[in-house]
Design a protein around this motif. Structure first.
Motif, mmCIF file in Angstrom:
data_model
loop_
_atom_site.group_PDB
_atom_site.id
_atom_site.type_symbol
_atom_site.label_atom_id
_atom_site.label_comp_id
_atom_site.label_asym_id
_atom_site.label_seq_id
_atom_site.Cartn_x
_atom_site.Cartn_y
_atom_site.Cartn_z
ATOM 1 N N UNK A 283 1.930 11.909 5.378
ATOM 2 C CA UNK A 283 3.036 13.078 5.377
ATOM 3 C C UNK A 283 4.195 12.931 4.370
ATOM 4 N N UNK A 284 4.456 13.736 3.484
ATOM 5 C CA UNK A 284 5.247 13.497 2.282
ATOM 6 C C UNK A 284 6.591 14.295 2.642
ATOM 7 N N UNK A 285 7.527 13.898 2.324
ATOM 8 C CA UNK A 285 8.926 14.467 2.228
ATOM 9 C C UNK A 285 9.311 14.364 0.766
ATOM 10 N N UNK A 286 9.954 15.321 0.278
ATOM 11 C CA UNK A 286 10.396 15.076 -1.306
ATOM 12 C C UNK A 286 11.967 15.679 -1.327
ATOM 13 N N UNK A 287 12.768 14.616 -1.546
ATOM 14 C CA UNK A 287 14.177 14.982 -1.755
ATOM 15 C C UNK A 287 14.761 15.504 -0.155
ATOM 16 N N UNK B 170 0.607 -1.272 0.034
ATOM 17 C CA UNK B 170 0.012 -0.023 -0.174
ATOM 18 C C UNK B 170 0.716 1.180 -0.232
ATOM 19 N N UNK B 171 1.968 1.463 0.934
ATOM 20 C CA UNK B 171 2.975 2.338 0.541
ATOM 21 C C UNK B 171 3.504 2.605 -0.559
ATOM 22 N N UNK C 164 7.604 8.811 2.767
ATOM 23 C CA UNK C 164 6.060 8.826 3.443
ATOM 24 C C UNK C 164 6.663 8.870 4.888
ATOM 25 N N UNK C 165 6.813 9.967 5.298
ATOM 26 C CA UNK C 165 7.235 10.136 6.883
ATOM 27 C C UNK C 165 6.212 9.296 7.876
ATOM 28 N N UNK D 24 -4.263 13.231 1.479
ATOM 29 C CA UNK D 24 -5.145 12.147 1.885
ATOM 30 C C UNK D 24 -5.417 11.608 0.501
ATOM 31 N N UNK D 25 -5.639 10.109 0.641
ATOM 32 C CA UNK D 25 -5.806 9.376 -0.430
ATOM 33 C C UNK D 25 -6.848 8.227 -0.279
ATOM 34 N N UNK D 26 -7.711 7.905 -0.995
ATOM 35 C CA UNK D 26 -8.823 6.801 -0.913
ATOM 36 C C UNK D 26 -7.880 5.288 -1.721
#
Length: 136
Positions: A92-96, A28-29, A75-76, A108-110
């Motif tokens: 919660x997202x961290x990019x680079x 899922x991740x 994905x923190x 948020x995602x379904x």
């Protein structure tokens, strides 16, 4: 009698709410991470919808190839509410190594899972749907 009925109602509601807190496995991740990578490369659903609108309007549509470098998306935190096969995930997202340059850090995602265990990100959701999934 009314007290017993009230306690029974509270017990049922407590049980239903407690079973709506879900964990998302590694598959899922990965599905969420792939969705975010496509978005940051300009290949997300909103980007594709924009290209379709341009095409229908008769405008020239530029088909861009994805960026050569894939952003390092981490994905923190990831939590989910809902049923085991259909849930709303808070990510919660961290990019680079830092906050995303475009868009919010919390998304948020379904999510939906098939009988074989394959995860799909169906659509974006919001915080209201995330908390509402506890009651449905």
């Amino acid at each position: 009698m009314a007290v017993a009925a009230g306690l029974a109602f509270l017990a049922v509601m407590g049980y239903r709410t407690a079973t709506r807190f879900q964990t998302v496995d590694e598959a899922g991740r990965d599905a969420v991470r792939e969705r975010l990578i496509r978005e940051y490369q300009g290949l997300g659903p909103k980007d594709l919808a924009k290209r379709v609108e341009e095409y229908r309007a008769g405008l020239p549509v530029q088909i861009e190839s994805p960026a050569a470098t894939i952003p390092n998306i981490e994905l923190t935190t990831l939590s989910a509410h809902g049923l085991p096969h259909s849930m709303i995930a808070k990510v919660e997202v961290s990019v680079d190594g830092g906050p995303p340059s475009s868009g919010p850090a919390v998304r948020y995602f379904r999510l939906s899972r098939t009988g074989e265990g394959t995860w799909y990100v169906l659509a974006e959701a919001n915080f209201f749907q995330y908390y509402e999934a506890l009651m449905n």
